[in-house]
Design a protein around this motif. Structure first.
Motif, short mmCIF file in Angstrom:
data_model
loop_
_atom_site.label_atom_id
_atom_site.label_comp_id
_atom_site.label_asym_id
_atom_site.label_seq_id
_atom_site.Cartn_x
_atom_site.Cartn_y
_atom_site.Cartn_z
N ASN A 65 -4.54 10.66 7.80
CA ASN A 65 -3.78 9.42 7.65
C ASN A 65 -4.70 8.26 7.23
O ASN A 65 -4.29 7.38 6.48
CB ASN A 65 -3.09 9.09 8.98
N ARG A 66 -5.94 8.29 7.70
CA ARG A 66 -6.90 7.26 7.32
C ARG A 66 -7.35 7.43 5.87
O ARG A 66 -7.58 6.46 5.17
CB ARG A 66 -8.15 7.35 8.22
N PRO B 32 -3.10 8.31 1.36
CA PRO B 32 -1.82 7.62 1.52
C PRO B 32 -0.69 8.64 1.65
O PRO B 32 -0.88 9.84 1.40
CB PRO B 32 -1.69 6.81 0.23
N GLY B 33 0.49 8.16 2.04
CA GLY B 33 1.66 9.03 2.07
C GLY B 33 1.79 9.81 3.37
O GLY B 33 1.27 9.41 4.41
N TRP B 34 2.47 10.94 3.28
CA TRP B 34 2.91 11.66 4.47
C TRP B 34 2.19 12.97 4.71
O TRP B 34 2.62 13.79 5.51
CB TRP B 34 4.43 11.92 4.38
N LYS C 82 -1.16 3.26 14.68
CA LYS C 82 -0.81 2.20 13.75
C LYS C 82 0.05 1.14 14.43
O LYS C 82 -0.02 -0.03 14.10
CB LYS C 82 -0.05 2.79 12.55
#
Lengths: 240, 106
Positions: A213-214, A217-219, B64
């Motif tokens: 996630n870091r 980008p995206g899923w 987040k």
């Protein structure tokens, strides 16, 4: 608990009672689903979809995050390239469904195809988790379908006020409503718990997901973490 | 919706394509596992999936989301351990997040 298990042996895979029980099992997330659906309805109206189009998408695609992301890249003109881009985005966001279906195989593989495949049409993250909590129970197919039907209708109906009322709806953060899904998902870890050794894949999965996630980008973080956890799980034996 | 408008046909094609893609993903994993032998190793892999999907989805989102999301998730798990009720867990998660935000830490 013993009594419930004893009764279970006599229960058929499909029953009206099972469908209703499935719908009840999923009720904790239905407010969140409804709210998510209103958000989709609002965005769909802003993007110029007719109400009929918005509801057609909700009924056919029936995937919250994918539909919202698709709205962000919604084209003005439907060229072949634009449609392919939409499909690519949808498939990326929904790739995790592939893993969920795979995980269900040992538990629903005994069903005839004409029963299993239509039921899978209604599979979502929440109904999958609810059903995995009940894995091994005879009534699992009915619980799965019942929870799916309840969720599908909530998803369809929730888009209506969003589409018609739009931004007059209150902010979800105000009542912590944005926490419905994270809270429900993480609560499901408790019944899935089978001791520390079996939780090692979860730790690996979470760490990989945070890292991905870091970095990207995206899923992709969901599928990357899940696969890392699954691969780890393959090597975690019951006993030394 | 007027059937003569080419934009409507484009919309229909797009939604059908999205729907088919999503259904193939919903059914594909299940189908695939029916065509490979379910060895003990593969079973362990599949058995680890639900929990792994949860942590892979929730942990990045909670990080987040800041203190409100993290405490919300923690409260949900705690209540689930004590009460074994998804509804109470979800309510606890919402309440914890709302309180943290009310206190201005959101």
């Amino acid at each position: 608990m013993d009594k419930a298990q004893h009764d279970d042996a006599a229960r058929p895979p499909w029953s009206v009672g099972g469908l209703i029980q499935g719908a009840r099992l999923i009720t904790p997330v239905l407010p969140g689903v409804f709210l998510y659906a209103t958000a989709f309805g609002t965005v769909a109206a802003q993007k110029g979809l007719t109400l009929w189009q918005a509801e057609t998408m909700s009924g056919l695609v029936y995937a919250g995050a994918a539909q919202l992301v698709a709205m962000q890249v919604w084209p003005d003109h439907f060229t072949t390239a634009a449609i392919l881009a939409l499909v690519a985005v949808t498939a990326t966001v929904n790739a995790r469904l592939l893993l969920m279906g795979a995980a269900l195989r040992p538990w629903l593989g005994h069903l005839p195809a004409w029963q299993a495949y239509p039921t899978l049409y209604l599979m979502t993250d929440s109904t999958f988790l609810v059903i995995m909590r009940r894995r091994g129970e005879a009534a699992m197919p009915a619980l799965f379908l019942g929870s799916g039907i309840a969720m599908w209708f909530t998803w369809i109906i929730g888009a209506l006020p969003g589409y018609l009322l739009g931004s007059t709806l209150p902010e979800p953060q105000r009542f912590g409503l944005d926490l419905v899904f994270p809270a429900f998902f993480s609560a499901m870890l408790v019944p899935l718990w089978r001791g520390r050794r079996r939780a090692l894949p979860w730790v690996v999965s979470g760490a990989v997901a945070i890292a991905v996630n870091r970095l990207f980008p995206g899923w992709w973080f969901i599928i990357a973490g899940s696969i890392a956890g699954s691969v780890t799980g393959g090597f975690v034996h019951e006993r030394e | 919706m007027s059937a003569n408008d080419p934009a409507d046909w484009g919309f229909l094609a797009a939604v059908l394509a999205m729907g088919v893609a999503t259904y193939l993903l919903r059914a594909g994993g299940f189908w695939l596992m029916g065509h490979v032998p379910l060895t003990a190793h593969l079973r362990r892999m599949l058995e680890a999936l639900p929990g792994s999907i949860v942590t892979a989805t929730v942990l990045p989102i909670a990080l987040k989301g800041g203190p409100a999301a993290m405490l919300g998730v923690a409260a949900a798990v705690a209540v689930m351990i004590v009460r074994r009720s998804e509804l109470l867990a979800v309510l606890a998660g919402m309440a914890a997040a709302a309180l943290v935000r009310l206190a201005g830490f959101g």
